[in-house]
Every structure is written in structure tokens, then in C-alpha cells.
Design a protein around this motif. Sequence first.
Motif, PDB file in Angstrom:
ATOM      1  N   VAL A 217       0.850  -1.214   0.000  1.00 53.03           N
ATOM      2  CA  VAL A 217       0.000   0.000   0.000  1.00 53.03           C
ATOM      3  C   VAL A 217       0.879   1.255   0.000  1.00 53.03           C
ATOM      4  CG1 VAL A 217      -1.661   1.320   1.362  1.00 53.03           C
ATOM      5  CG2 VAL A 217      -1.965  -1.143   1.091  1.00 53.03           C
ATOM      6  N   CYS A 218       1.929   1.235   0.817  1.00 49.19           N
ATOM      7  CA  CYS A 218       2.818   2.413   0.881  1.00 49.19           C
ATOM      8  C   CYS A 218       3.510   2.648  -0.465  1.00 49.19           C
ATOM      9  CB  CYS A 218       3.869   2.228   1.979  1.00 49.19           C
ATOM     10  SG  CYS A 218       3.191   2.379   3.628  1.00 49.19           S
ATOM     11  N   TRP A 219       4.020   1.575  -1.067  1.00 47.00           N
ATOM     12  CA  TRP A 219       4.706   1.742  -2.357  1.00 47.00           C
ATOM     13  C   TRP A 219       3.739   2.223  -3.443  1.00 47.00           C
ATOM     14  CZ3 TRP A 219       9.507   2.571  -2.522  1.00 47.00           C
ATOM     15  CH2 TRP A 219      10.416   1.904  -1.696  1.00 47.00           C
ATOM     16  N   GLY A 220       2.522   1.678  -3.430  1.00 50.34           N
ATOM     17  CA  GLY A 220       1.519   2.116  -4.416  1.00 50.34           C
ATOM     18  C   GLY A 220       1.205   3.595  -4.259  1.00 50.34           C
ATOM     19  N   SER A 221       1.001   4.013  -3.006  1.00 49.01           N
ATOM     20  CA  SER A 221       0.682   5.427  -2.745  1.00 49.01           C
ATOM     21  C   SER A 221       1.856   6.324  -3.130  1.00 49.01           C
ATOM     22  CB  SER A 221       0.360   5.630  -1.263  1.00 49.01           C
ATOM     23  OG  SER A 221      -0.663   4.749  -0.873  1.00 49.01           O
ATOM     24  N   LEU A 222       3.064   5.869  -2.776  1.00 46.43           N
ATOM     25  CA  LEU A 222       4.259   6.656  -3.088  1.00 46.43           C
ATOM     26  C   LEU A 222       4.451   6.787  -4.604  1.00 46.43           C
ATOM     27  CD1 LEU A 222       6.697   8.020  -1.667  1.00 46.43           C
ATOM     28  CD2 LEU A 222       7.950   5.878  -2.019  1.00 46.43           C
ATOM     29  N   ALA A 223       4.218   5.684  -5.321  1.00 44.02           N
ATOM     30  CA  ALA A 223       4.415   5.708  -6.776  1.00 44.02           C
ATOM     31  C   ALA A 223       3.431   6.669  -7.441  1.00 44.02           C
ATOM     32  CB  ALA A 223       4.255   4.300  -7.343  1.00 44.02           C
ATOM     33  N   VAL A 224       2.181   6.619  -7.004  1.00 43.24           N
ATOM     34  CA  VAL A 224       1.188   7.523  -7.605  1.00 43.24           C
ATOM     35  C   VAL A 224       1.514   8.979  -7.263  1.00 43.24           C
ATOM     36  CG1 VAL A 224      -1.228   8.239  -7.515  1.00 43.24           C
ATOM     37  CG2 VAL A 224      -0.667   5.830  -7.753  1.00 43.24           C
ATOM     38  N   THR A 225       1.934   9.215  -6.026  1.00 42.24           N
ATOM     39  CA  THR A 225       2.302  10.585  -5.641  1.00 42.24           C
ATOM     40  C   THR A 225       3.471  11.089  -6.486  1.00 42.24           C
ATOM     41  OG1 THR A 225       1.610  10.082  -3.386  1.00 42.24           O
ATOM     42  CG2 THR A 225       2.962  12.036  -3.684  1.00 42.24           C
ATOM     43  N   ALA A 226       4.471  10.222  -6.670  1.00 44.93           N
ATOM     44  CA  ALA A 226       5.611  10.618  -7.514  1.00 44.93           C
ATOM     45  C   ALA A 226       5.145  10.881  -8.944  1.00 44.93           C
ATOM     46  CB  ALA A 226       6.669   9.518  -7.493  1.00 44.93           C
ATOM     47  N   GLY A 227       4.220  10.050  -9.419  1.00 46.12           N
ATOM     48  CA  GLY A 227       3.688  10.238 -10.775  1.00 46.12           C
ATOM     49  C   GLY A 227       2.958  11.565 -10.920  1.00 46.12           C
ATOM     50  N   LEU A 228       2.236  11.963  -9.872  1.00 42.80           N
ATOM     51  CA  LEU A 228       1.487  13.228  -9.927  1.00 42.80           C
ATOM     52  C   LEU A 228       2.430  14.424 -10.053  1.00 42.80           C
ATOM     53  CD1 LEU A 228      -1.308  12.562  -7.280  1.00 42.80           C
ATOM     54  CD2 LEU A 228      -1.557  12.709  -9.757  1.00 42.80           C
ATOM     55  N   PHE A 229       3.611  14.299  -9.485  1.00 39.63           N
ATOM     56  CA  PHE A 229       4.607  15.377  -9.663  1.00 39.63           C
ATOM     57  C   PHE A 229       5.312  15.238 -11.011  1.00 39.63           C
ATOM     58  CE2 PHE A 229       4.109  15.631  -5.052  1.00 39.63           C
ATOM     59  CZ  PHE A 229       4.028  17.011  -4.886  1.00 39.63           C
ATOM     60  N   ALA A 230       5.623  13.992 -11.382  1.00 38.04           N
ATOM     61  CA  ALA A 230       6.412  13.757 -12.605  1.00 38.04           C
ATOM     62  C   ALA A 230       5.638  14.093 -13.869  1.00 38.04           C
ATOM     63  CB  ALA A 230       6.870  12.303 -12.648  1.00 38.04           C
ATOM     64  N   VAL A 231       4.319  14.003 -13.812  1.00 37.29           N
ATOM     65  CA  VAL A 231       3.536  14.212 -15.036  1.00 37.29           C
ATOM     66  C   VAL A 231       3.648  15.648 -15.537  1.00 37.29           C
ATOM     67  CG1 VAL A 231       1.354  14.860 -13.926  1.00 37.29           C
ATOM     68  CG2 VAL A 231       1.328  13.635 -16.114  1.00 37.29           C
ATOM     69  N   ARG A 232       4.076  16.555 -14.677  1.00 37.27           N
ATOM     70  CA  ARG A 232       4.154  17.965 -15.081  1.00 37.27           C
ATOM     71  C   ARG A 232       5.435  18.299 -15.837  1.00 37.27           C
ATOM     72  NH1 ARG A 232       1.859  22.059 -10.716  1.00 37.27           N
ATOM     73  NH2 ARG A 232       1.872  23.275 -12.612  1.00 37.27           N
ATOM     74  N   ARG A 233       6.350  17.329 -15.923  1.00 37.22           N
ATOM     75  CA  ARG A 233       7.592  17.607 -16.653  1.00 37.22           C
ATOM     76  C   ARG A 233       7.289  17.911 -18.110  1.00 37.22           C
ATOM     77  NH1 ARG A 233      10.716  12.301 -16.173  1.00 37.22           N
ATOM     78  NH2 ARG A 233       8.587  11.553 -16.045  1.00 37.22           N
ATOM     79  N   ASP A 234       8.173  18.670 -18.726  1.00 39.48           N
ATOM     80  CA  ASP A 234       8.009  18.975 -20.138  1.00 39.48           C
ATOM     81  C   ASP A 234       8.105  17.702 -20.963  1.00 39.48           C
ATOM     82  OD1 ASP A 234       7.680  21.618 -19.706  1.00 39.48           O
ATOM     83  OD2 ASP A 234       9.752  22.176 -20.158  1.00 39.48           O
ATOM     84  N   LEU A 235       7.392  17.719 -22.078  1.00 41.01           N
ATOM     85  CA  LEU A 235       7.488  16.598 -23.006  1.00 41.01           C
ATOM     86  C   LEU A 235       8.620  16.875 -23.986  1.00 41.01           C
ATOM     87  CD1 LEU A 235       3.702  16.167 -23.788  1.00 41.01           C
ATOM     88  CD2 LEU A 235       5.113  14.618 -22.458  1.00 41.01           C
ATOM     89  N   PRO A 236       9.407  15.849 -24.325  1.00 40.83           N
ATOM     90  CA  PRO A 236      10.456  16.086 -25.323  1.00 40.83           C
ATOM     91  C   PRO A 236       9.837  16.443 -26.661  1.00 40.83           C
ATOM     92  CG  PRO A 236      10.233  13.752 -24.855  1.00 40.83           C
ATOM     93  CD  PRO A 236       9.357  14.460 -23.879  1.00 40.83           C
ATOM     94  N   SER A 237      10.445  17.380 -27.369  1.00 34.90           N
ATOM     95  CA  SER A 237       9.883  17.792 -28.662  1.00 34.90           C
ATOM     96  C   SER A 237      10.428  16.910 -29.765  1.00 34.90           C
ATOM     97  CB  SER A 237      10.197  19.245 -28.942  1.00 34.90           C
ATOM     98  OG  SER A 237      11.579  19.447 -28.888  1.00 34.90           O
TER      99      SER A 237
END
Lengths: 237, 258
Positions: A217-237
Motif C-alpha cells: 500500500v505504501c509503495w503504491g501510494s508513493l508511486a502515484v504521488t511521484a507520478g502526480l509530480f512527474a507528469v508535469r515535466r516537459d514533453l520532449p519535442s
Amino acid sequence: MTGRQAGVGVLVRTELFKIASSRWQPVALAGILILHVPLMLWAGQDAAASWDGLRSRSGLFTGYFTMAFGVLVVAQDYRYRTAVLAFLAVPGRRRITIAQGITVAAVGVTLSAVLFAAWLVVGVVRYGGPGMHLDRPADVAGAYAVVAVTVWAAGAVGVGVGTLLRGPTGALLALGGCGMVELFPDATRFRGPVTAPLGVLAWPTSELEVTSLASAVCWGSLAVTAGLFAVRRDLPS
Amino acid sequence: MFGRGYRELDHPAHQVGAVLETGSHPGRSARDHLRALALPLGVGRRRVDEVLATVGLAAAGDRLTGGFSLGMRGRLTLAAALLGDPALLVLDEPTGGLDPEGIQWLRAFLRSWAAQGRTALLSSHVLAEVAQTVDHVVIISGGRVVLDAPADRLGCGHVEVRTPAAARLAGLLAAQGLVPTGAGHDGLRLPAGTAEQVGQVAAQHGIALVELHTHGPDLEEVYFALTRPHVGAPDDEPGASPVGPPQPGVDAPGRRLR
């Protein structure tokens, strides 16, 4: 951010439509169910073994499939450059990640529920209701709850890692490598992000590895939280 | 965009259609690809069919996009941008991968789009292609807007004439106030818009013309003139500067981008 852009409910419908309209994903999902049919027909054991195998049979393979499925659902958008189109329509990217997490969890939990029910019915037909604890509904509900939570956690790890790494091959290899490494040290075996679901679901239904379940449960929550921050990174052009 | 950041727009895809990436899942049909993009916009199947027809992909709607050519992918991306029926289209290098027929189609589409009173913002390094399509030119170099002007005010179009009697024709045109901006042993260069007058003078005096045509604004010349002011153009002769005198509505070079 205004609230007039598509909400999470609409985005979950969109993700489900994308799965249904894809050429192979519905086949893969149906394949998971069909693969269990021969096992259900020919697996012969006693009532105790049938009950103790209920959680692993319905959840173990499904959990790791859901983890890989979570990676693919997210990373395919980056691989085929459709993430740009999705983010243009819904600039609130976190909503898309949340919707992908809910969708993957819903698929995994549904698959495991169908398999759990099917294995339960097979056990009841062969060994009777009491043999499969139907006279103790709390046992049955508790067993499935553990399966559902673990499958959700595995799917969340897949979605999170897919969002972080953005490439399906790299993400799957990373998870596979991580799982191999986790198995060696005592501190990480059955507690790491990949092997925690194994620690929960590979054990008999009558035993519960609470540490593994909490880790999953902790790893799942941590992974989704990290994903929520990571999704805002720029996309490579 | 419309005075607000893109992320702050209420319905961004209904206001701005962007053609940036030719992405699609190869295992999904064109129609389903568009439906997946239409769902978050609250757009129905009818609109999906409309945009497929608009870009000429109605017959290919049920084909998997994995089998699409580059040109078809380009059209599919444009169809996705049109889903929200936006007022503004933003296209980044839209002719990349298109065959000549596709380029011609896109040019006609953008002209008809503009004729509806809508705006298309076209970003491209293919200046010769841009010159044939746009009404207004913005050139950015080194983070600065070095030109912001209507295309017809760039003053860089010209008429070219080739004739064995170039010297005689030059004299006759000069008598009518038409001074060539460039001359060779068998040709003349004149300001844009003078082709008809040149033809009439040549016909009146029995001068055979081997060639008479109008060059549109040569954005490459404009670009190099503005971004490399000390590098001369190939025919950098007095009076033949590709950029005419400052025109009304033409920005002074060097406005920094905000």
C-alpha cells in the motif's frame, strides 16, 4: 486552473474507451480470464488447500498483470505521442494521471473479483460451502479485500513508474530488475515495490503478511504521488 | 491565448486547436482515436465524422492508424485540432511529411479557414511555403521579434522580365516612370505590381519577351536581411534590396519576446 475542463469521471470513461477500442488490450484482458479456465477444470485438491489457494489464484498473477497493465496504459501515451494531444485537451495533467490510476485499479480489481468468485464457486462445487468458508462470510470478504487492496497497490506502482519513466520497455525492465534485486536482501524481500504483492498473495489465504500488505500500500501510494509530480515535466519535442 | 494562459482557459480545445504532434495509437482506428480525444471535450460522434470528412479521411475512418502514411497522419492531427471547433488554429511545421498534393490541400484549407474569419498561426522554417499561405508575417530571431508585418507590406515582391532587348525596354519603361531595380544583359527586375504595364509596353513596341513573371515576397531574403544585416544577398545591388523602405504597420526590428 478552472473547473470547466473535463473532470476525473469523464477522463476515466475516456481511459476505459481507449482500452476497449485498442486492438490488443481487450484480448489481453479476456486472455487473463481464459487462462484460468483449464486450471479451474483440472486442479484437484482438498478443501483446505482450495481455500488457502484462493487468494493467490485470484490475485497473484492478476496483481502483476495489473502492474504491467498500469505501465502500458500510461507509457503508451508517451510512446505514441498521444500524451501531447491529451494534455492539450486537458491541461490539468494530474487529473489524467488520477483517472489512469482509477482505471487501472478498476480493471485489476474487476479481474480479480471475477477470478475470486470463479475459484470460490469451483471450490464450493467440489468441496461444499463450509469447505470454502461460506458459513463465515467475514473470512471470504476479508480474503477478497486483501486481494483487491494488493491488486490496487500493484496497479498504482505500474501507473506511477510508467508516468515517471514514460517508456513501456524501460519501465517494465526497471520493475523486473527491481524485483530481482529486492529478492536478495532480507530487508527488501517481500517488502519492496515489486515483491510486496508477492509477500501478500503467495502466502495461504489463512495467513496474512501484514508487513508486506502495508509495504504494498505504501509503495503504491508513493508511486502515484511521484507520478502526480512527474507528469508535469516537459514533453520532449 | 485570448489574454490568458493556456492552462487557465475554460475550454482550451474549444478555443485553440493545436497541430503539434502526429501521434496516434497504431492499434486504434482513426475514428476511435478521435473519439478518445472528443470525450474529454464533450464532443459527440457527429463532430468526429464531420472533422474526418473535413480533412478527407472519411473513407479511412475505420482503418487502424498504424497503416497511415505521413500525410494521412498529418490530416488526422489536424482533424483532432478541429474537434473543438476552435477560433484559432496553431500549426507547427504542418507541411512536414506531406506530399505535394497534401501541401496544396493544406494551403487551400488554411485559406478557406481564414476566409471564415478565423485565425491560423503557422510556425515554420520553410519560408518559401509560408510565403504562399500567410497574410501576416512575424519573424523571430534570437528571442526577438525582428519583423511583424502584413505580408503585402513587406515590399519585397518584384517582377522579372527576360528579353533580348533589355536595354531598349528599360529605356521605354523609364520614359513611363518605371525604373528597373536591377538589370542584366537580357533581363530586368522591376517593382511588384508592374507586370501588366511591362507587358503592354513590350507589346506596343514589338519587343519579344522570353519571360515575364511576378515573384511573391521572398521571406528568405527578408529573413536574412533582418537577421544578418551585414551579409549581402546574392544580388545585393543598389536599389535591389529585398526589404523596401519602412512600411506602415511594420515593426521596428528587435522587439523582445515577452
